[in-house]
Structure formats: structure tokens, C-alpha cells
Enzyme design. Structure first.
Site, mmCIF file in Angstrom:
data_model
loop_
_atom_site.group_PDB
_atom_site.id
_atom_site.type_symbol
_atom_site.label_atom_id
_atom_site.label_comp_id
_atom_site.label_asym_id
_atom_site.label_seq_id
_atom_site.Cartn_x
_atom_site.Cartn_y
_atom_site.Cartn_z
ATOM 1 N N ARG A 1 0.843 -1.198 0.000
ATOM 2 C CA ARG A 1 0.000 0.000 0.000
ATOM 3 C C ARG A 1 0.877 1.246 0.000
ATOM 4 N NH1 ARG A 1 -1.777 0.558 4.477
ATOM 5 N NH2 ARG A 1 -1.344 -1.438 5.464
ATOM 6 N N TYR B 1 -1.603 -3.549 -6.814
ATOM 7 C CA TYR B 1 -1.318 -4.336 -5.623
ATOM 8 C C TYR B 1 -2.374 -4.249 -4.528
ATOM 9 C CZ TYR B 1 1.592 -7.100 -2.621
ATOM 10 O OH TYR B 1 2.072 -8.131 -1.863
ATOM 11 N N GLY C 1 -4.283 -3.789 -1.301
ATOM 12 C CA GLY C 1 -5.184 -2.758 -0.806
ATOM 13 C C GLY C 1 -5.301 -1.542 -1.724
ATOM 14 N N LYS D 1 -9.560 -2.461 1.737
ATOM 15 C CA LYS D 1 -9.311 -1.304 2.601
ATOM 16 C C LYS D 1 -10.083 -0.067 2.142
ATOM 17 C CE LYS D 1 -5.997 -3.752 4.597
ATOM 18 N NZ LYS D 1 -6.041 -4.318 5.918
ATOM 19 N N HIS E 1 -10.609 -2.473 11.605
ATOM 20 C CA HIS E 1 -9.511 -3.304 11.104
ATOM 21 C C HIS E 1 -9.288 -4.456 12.097
ATOM 22 C CE1 HIS E 1 -5.042 -3.310 9.626
ATOM 23 N NE2 HIS E 1 -5.783 -4.131 8.929
ATOM 24 N N SER F 1 -1.355 -3.817 10.230
ATOM 25 C CA SER F 1 -1.057 -4.790 9.172
ATOM 26 C C SER F 1 0.210 -5.584 9.496
ATOM 27 C CB SER F 1 -0.851 -4.068 7.836
ATOM 28 O OG SER F 1 -2.031 -3.430 7.452
ATOM 29 N N CYS G 1 0.839 -7.891 11.734
ATOM 30 C CA CYS G 1 1.176 -8.134 13.153
ATOM 31 C C CYS G 1 0.572 -9.448 13.633
ATOM 32 C CB CYS G 1 0.678 -6.994 14.037
ATOM 33 S SG CYS G 1 1.703 -5.533 13.963
ATOM 34 N N ASP H 1 -9.271 -9.853 8.950
ATOM 35 C CA ASP H 1 -8.772 -8.492 8.687
ATOM 36 C C ASP H 1 -9.772 -7.377 8.997
ATOM 37 O OD1 ASP H 1 -6.656 -6.819 7.786
ATOM 38 O OD2 ASP H 1 -7.595 -6.595 5.834
ATOM 39 N N ARG I 1 2.069 -12.227 -0.665
ATOM 40 C CA ARG I 1 0.728 -12.531 -0.154
ATOM 41 C C ARG I 1 0.140 -13.788 -0.775
ATOM 42 N NH1 ARG I 1 -1.558 -8.823 3.823
ATOM 43 N NH2 ARG I 1 0.069 -7.263 4.015
HETATM 44 O O1 SAT Z 1 -2.468 -4.589 0.854
HETATM 45 S S1 SAT Z 1 -3.489 -4.753 1.898
HETATM 46 O O2 SAT Z 1 -3.911 -3.440 2.373
HETATM 47 O O3 SAT Z 1 -4.641 -5.439 1.338
HETATM 48 C C1 SAT Z 1 -2.888 -5.680 3.165
HETATM 49 C C2 SAT Z 1 -2.628 -4.969 4.434
HETATM 50 O O4 SAT Z 1 -1.858 -4.017 4.464
HETATM 51 O O5 SAT Z 1 -3.188 -5.371 5.469
HETATM 52 MN MN MN Z 2 -5.106 -5.412 7.245
#
Ligand code: SAT
Ligand code: MN
Length: 585
Positions: A70, A198, A200, A207, A227, A249, A251, A276, A365
Site C-alpha cells: 500500500r 497491488y 489494498g 481497505k 480493522h 497490518s 502483526c 482483517d 501474499r
Molecule cells: O495490501 S493490503 O492493504 O490489502 C494488506 C494490508 O496491508 O493489510
Molecule cells: Mn489489514
């Protein structure tokens, strides 16, 4: 006409004119459509097939090397008044933002197909769910949205029944970081994202819609878009408690959501509802209920193995899209922390060289349907959601934050959430490992001024006397040599047990200035090779450190000026005073 919703029809036509797409393709969401898109992406190199014997129906996508996370500095909230976006967001004037990004969209789909993806965030029959339509020129986005959401005809028919939809316009553009923006227009329920393919940035249901736009919508409608993972913990007596937990994110939300009970915990079961995002509403009985708006996981791959997360490890052995992992000589996906196989190619497809960097990108991912998880709870499809016993905040903190503590009441819990801070990870571009304040783990995702958001949170205390208890956890405490003090992963169940016992008023607690902590004897460490002194350390509240922590929080809250709810300051002052008194004593 491809839809009976004339508003949708005319927006699609307008976008087709602006972008000059060659073709308009309405996604129906069928398996056949998914398979056909995959074939097309295999043919043009967007995907490559992984070893079909070891990983059936698994594909690898390599993103542009400059498009791997992101981009918070290019993400904007476009409200009429800048103060409504708040110091927590980048702001742009809506008219200026439309103009800037529409220039990029003009003609950008020439020679490309424009996909129209109607999607539903949440169970199709749930009154808590909300729909959206994403228009994109990326078949990779379509395939991911197919896994991550309930999409296609089922969503379109819900939209056609009324209730509105969020508009999301996306183009990968030239994948040029200099021509990249992720813009949100909350008042128009509109998202425009250009120049990134990519996660998010591009899967707009996640998001952009389910957090930024939804949080804004939730405020005016009296609910919360958070979140948070949603997990059910069933004890050997068959009683299940549901928890919703917020962490920044990368964690460990996915690991906690599908925790595998350790051998010492026979008869305990974990049920995963989501990893999430949680949408929280007050039910008629005054209890808070949660749905997971998503239908898939977009999880961090590195570190996943049979020991850290057996459920994830098994569910991603089939029907999974991998993004930016390495591969072995026999074409199996490979990542750091996988304790088998050897990579020959890195995430960019170059010969792997340990000296040059990791094989898998740290933010690589997997995209996989929630139903593939062995701990999947079918209640994830229940229109009424699940009742929440506890809300749990957490961060990645080497020091300061103890293993677990409980807020004194709801208003103090809002302060605890507002005080979340965490060491940064690879999920967002920027430096890794520095402590960043991340209130409610929503810093990158709250679609409006945090001051108003906290006021909204506080207002729930007036609406119900059956709200969940609020807690804070930290699995990441380290000693001076950098060793983790707590084993984490499945053993975190021991902490969840204390949390549930507190909710059920089955166990006492020690009152401290920062909240209620377990007595060491109340955390079951049987069978753990953990020194009682270490447990003491994990549960220690260092007043000097906490005074510094509260000063940092106070400074962060001061950024919100007069808009900050007085109650939040009052809560902060109470903690500060208590710390002072204890210090003097
Ligand atoms: O790239 S995402 O926002 O979907 C993943 C994340 O940062 O939690
Ligand atoms: Mn997340």
C-alpha cells in the site's frame, strides 16, 4: 442494458467513454469465468502455474517491483472541508482530485478490456452488508475479487433490489509510481485508484471500501467498520465466545484468527470468522454483533509454516493465488520461514541469491477463499453475525506494553484503542521497525477525522449497557538481547482464556494505572517452558516508561485540537495522575 439499475448502467457507460476501453465485460462470478480468466493470464504471463501435483490450481503473480505494498503517501481522503479528513489523512479538494485523476483515466483503457465487478461485502442476505461495483482493467484484480468477495450476478441482483452501491474505479495505468493515486470521496461513496495493481491499492472492496468508505458511512448510520479479525473460542464445555481484535497490518491477525490450540489444550476449538475486517453493529438486545465483510484472505506469506499456522499452511496448498513469492526447482512456491525446499528463483523471477535479498518479498501474499481454512466457521455466512464478548487491541512492541490488560470501562477502552502504537512492517512502503502511533490500528484506514471517530466510539456507551469488554495485548515483548519473552502463536490461547474469564467475571484482576492486569497465577503456563520471572516481566507495568508513553499519546492527541472529545482527554489525565501518584508513593 446489462443491468436494470440505470444509475449503474450510466456510470459504466460514462467510464467506458472516459477510459476508451475496447470492451466492457460484466463479471458474473462463475467458476467458469474464473477459469477462463486464469487461462488468459497464463497465456499473457500475468500468472504462471505452480506445481500442479503439490499445489493444484495454484498460480504465481509477480507484481511490478515498484508496486509491492500500500502507498499511504499517495492515498487521499477528499472531503469538502479539510478538517473533516483530519490530521490522520492526506486531504485533497474533491473537485481538484477528480480533475487530477480523471486526466490519468482519460483514454487509459485503450486496447484493454474494462471489467465490471458487482460485489457484496458481507453475507448476501445480511442487513449489515453493503454492495459495491469495481471497474478495473486488471484481470488479476478480477480473480482476486472473486476470491475476496461475494461477486458477480448474486451481488448485482442485490444491487438491483436497491440500497445503493459504492463506486470504485481502478486502472493499473502504467504501474508508474509517479502516476499513482488512491483517492476516496466519502460523501459520494466513490473510490478512484490509478497506477497500482497491488492488494489494498487495487482490490477496492478491501481497505478502500470496507474500511475507509465504510467507516465514514458507519459513523452516520451508527455502526463501526474496523480493522479487526473475528474469532470464536470454544472451550471443552462447548461454550463459544467471539472476539474482534485489531492489530496493525502484518502483526499476526491471520495467525490469531486461525490459531491452532496447543497440545496442552485438548477440547478447545478455534473458529475463524475473519482475519482483517469487522463490521460491528448493535443488535436489538444491545449486544455488539460482527460480520466479516470479506470472503477471502489476502495474507502475508513469509513465516507461514506447519508450526506457526498449520491451518494457513494447509489451506494454501491448493486453489491459491500467490503474489511475489520465490519458487523451487520443481516449481513449488517458496518463502522465508518455510522449513522445507530451496528457492531457485526470487520474487522477481531472478536466480535466487541469498546475499541479494529474500526469495519472497516480505509483503508477499496469498489470496485464498475463507472456506478453505480448516477452522472456518459457517457463521461467517450468518446474516445476523456473531455476538462479540471482547474487543482486543494490540501492537508490535518490544517493550512498554504488557502481555495483556483490560480497560477499566468503555470510555477508558477507547483511550486504550487510541493509544495503539506499533513497530512498522513491510505491509506499507516506508521504513520498517520504527514505532508509529496507529490508533485502533486504523491510522491508514479511517476515512474521516480521528477526533470525530473517537467521539463516535465513545457514543456507544450511551446506546447500550451490554457492550463488549475492551483489552490490549502484546505478543512481541523482547528481552535486551532481542529474544521474544512470550512464545506466541497457539500459546496465545492462554491469554484469550484470561480475557474470556474476565468477560464472564470468573477471574479477578490487579488494578494498575493503565488498567486491569492478570495476577501471574491467573495465566495458565502449565507445560510452557517459561520462567515465572519472565511471566512477571511480561505483566509488569513500568511507571516511568508508561509516563513517557502517555506523554507521546498526549502529543499525538493534541494534533486534533479542539475537535478532540473532552472525555478522551479526561481518560488520559486519569491515567497520567494515577501513574504520578504511584511514582510518588
Ligand atoms: O495490501 S493490503 O492493504 O490489502 C494488506 C494490508 O496491508 O493489510
Ligand atoms: Mn489489514
Amino acid at each position: 442494458m446489462s443491468t436494470s439499475n440505470s444509475e449503474l448502467e450510466s456510470w459504466v457507460n460514462e467510464v467506458a467513454r472516459l477510459t476508451q476501453a475496447d470492451k466492457v465485460f460484466w463479471c458474473n462470478g462463475s467458476e467458469a469465468e474464473y477459469r477462463q480468466l486464469v487461462q488468459q493470464m497464463l497465456a499473457d504471463g500475468t500468472l504462471s502455474e505452480l506445481n500442479p501435483e503439490t499445489h493444484p490450481n495454484c498460480y504465481l503473480h509477480r507484481s511490478a517491483p515498484t508496486d509491492v505494498a500500500r502507498v499511504e503517501h499517495l492515498t487521499f481522503i477528499c472531503t469538502e472541508k479539510e478538517a473533516d479528513a483530519g490530521p490522520n489523512n492526506n486531504w485533497m479538494d474533491p473537485a481538484a482530485a477528480h480533475q487530477k485523476i480523471d486526466q490519468l483515466f482519460a483514454g487509459c483503457m485503450k486496447g484493454r478490456t474494462m471489467y465490471v465487478i458487482p460485489y457484496c461485502m458481507g453475507p448476501l442476505e445480511s442487513p449489515y452488508s453493503r454492495c459495491g461495483v469495481e471497474i478495473t482493467d486488471s484481470p488479476y484484480v478480477v480473480a482476486n475479487m472473486k476470491i475476496m468477495t461475494r461477486m458477480g450476478d448474486v451481488a448485482l441482483s442485490r444491487i438491483e433490489k436497491g440500497g445503493g452501491f459504492v463506486r470504485g474505479l481502478h486502472s493499473i495505468g502504467e504501474l508508474d509510481p509517479e502516476r499513482r493515486f488512491i483517492m476516496h470521496f466519502p460523501a459520494e461513496l466513490t473510490i478512484k485508484s490509478y497506477g497500482s495493481g497491488y492488494g489494498g491499492n487495487a482490490l477496492l472492496g478491501k481497505k478502500c471500501h470496507a474500511l475507509r468508505i465504510a467507516s465514514y458511512q458507519a459513523r452516520s448510520e451508527g455502526w463501526l467498520a474496523e480493522h479487526m479479525l473475528i474469532v470464536g473460542v470454544e472451550n471443552p464445555a462447548g461454550e463459544t465466545h467471539y472476539l474482534a481484535c485489531a492489530f496493525p497490518s502484518a502483526c499476526g491477525k491471520t495467525n490469531l484468527a486461525m490459531l491452532v490450540p496447543p497440545k496442552s489444550h485438548k477440547g478447545w476449538k478455534i473458529w475463524t470468522l475473519g482475519d482483517d475486517i469487522a463490521w460491528l453493529q448493535l443488535g436489538e438486545d444491545g449486544r455488539m454483533r460482527a460480520i466479516n465483510p470479506e470472503a477471502g484472505y489476502f495474507g502475508v506469506v513469509p513465516g507461514t509454516n506447519a508450526k506457526t499456522n498449520r491451518n494457513a499452511y494447509e489451506m494454501i496448498r491448493h486453489d491459491t493465488i500467490y503474489t511475489n513469492v520465490g519458487v523451487t526447482a520443481d516449481n513449488q512456491p517458496w518463502w522465508e520461514g518455510l522449513d522445507e525446499g530451496t528457492p531457485v528463483l526470487d520474487w522477481q523471477g531472478k536466480p535466487y541469491d541469498a546475499k541479494a535479498g529474500p526469495a519472497a518479498h516480505p509483503n508477499s501474499r496469498f489470496t485464498v477463499a475463507t472456506s478453505q481454512n480448516a477452522s472456518y466457521s459457517s457463521l461467517a455466512d450468518a446474516p445476523e453475525g456473531v455476538p462479540i464478548s471482547a474487543l482486543v487491541f494490540g501492537g508490535r512492541r518490544r517493550e512498554v506494553a504488557p502481555l495483556v490488560y483490560q480497560a477499566k470501562d468503555w470510555a477508558h477502552g477507547v483511550l486504550v484503542g487510541a493509544g495503539v502504537a506499533s513497530e512498522t512492517t513491510a505491509a506499507a512502503s516506508g521504513e520498517v521497525g520504527v514505532v508509529r502511533r496507529d490508533p485502533m490500528a486504523m491510522k491508514p484506514f479511517c476515512g474521516y477525522n480521528f477526533a470525530d471517530y473517537w467521539a463516535h466510539w465513545l457514543s456507544f456507551a450511551q446506546r447500550s449497557d451490554r457492550l463488549p469488554e475492551i483489552f490490549h495485548v502484546n505478543w512481541f515483548r523482547q528481552d535486551k538481547d532481542g529474544n521474544f519473552l512470550w512464545p506466541g502463536f497457539g500459546e496465545n490461547l492462554r491469554v484469550l482464556r484470561w480475557i474470556i474469564d474476565r468477560c464472564e467475571k470468573r477471574v479477578g484482576a490487579v488494578t494498575t494505572p493503565i488498567g486491569l492486569l492478570p495476577a501471574a497465577a491467573d495465566i495458565d503456563i502449565e507445560g510452557l517452558a517459561i520462567d515465572p520471572a519472565v511471566l512477571q516481566e511480561l505483566l509488569r507495568v513500568d511507571h516511568a516508561q508508561w509516563s513517557v508513553e502517555m506523554a507521546a499519546l498526549s502529543e499525538d492527541l493534541a494534533r486534533y485540537g479542539d475537535r478532540l472529545p473532552a472525555e478522551l482527554n479526561r481518560q488520559l489525565q486519569m491515567v497520567v495522575e494515577d501513574l504520578g501518584e504511584k511514582n510518588a508513593a
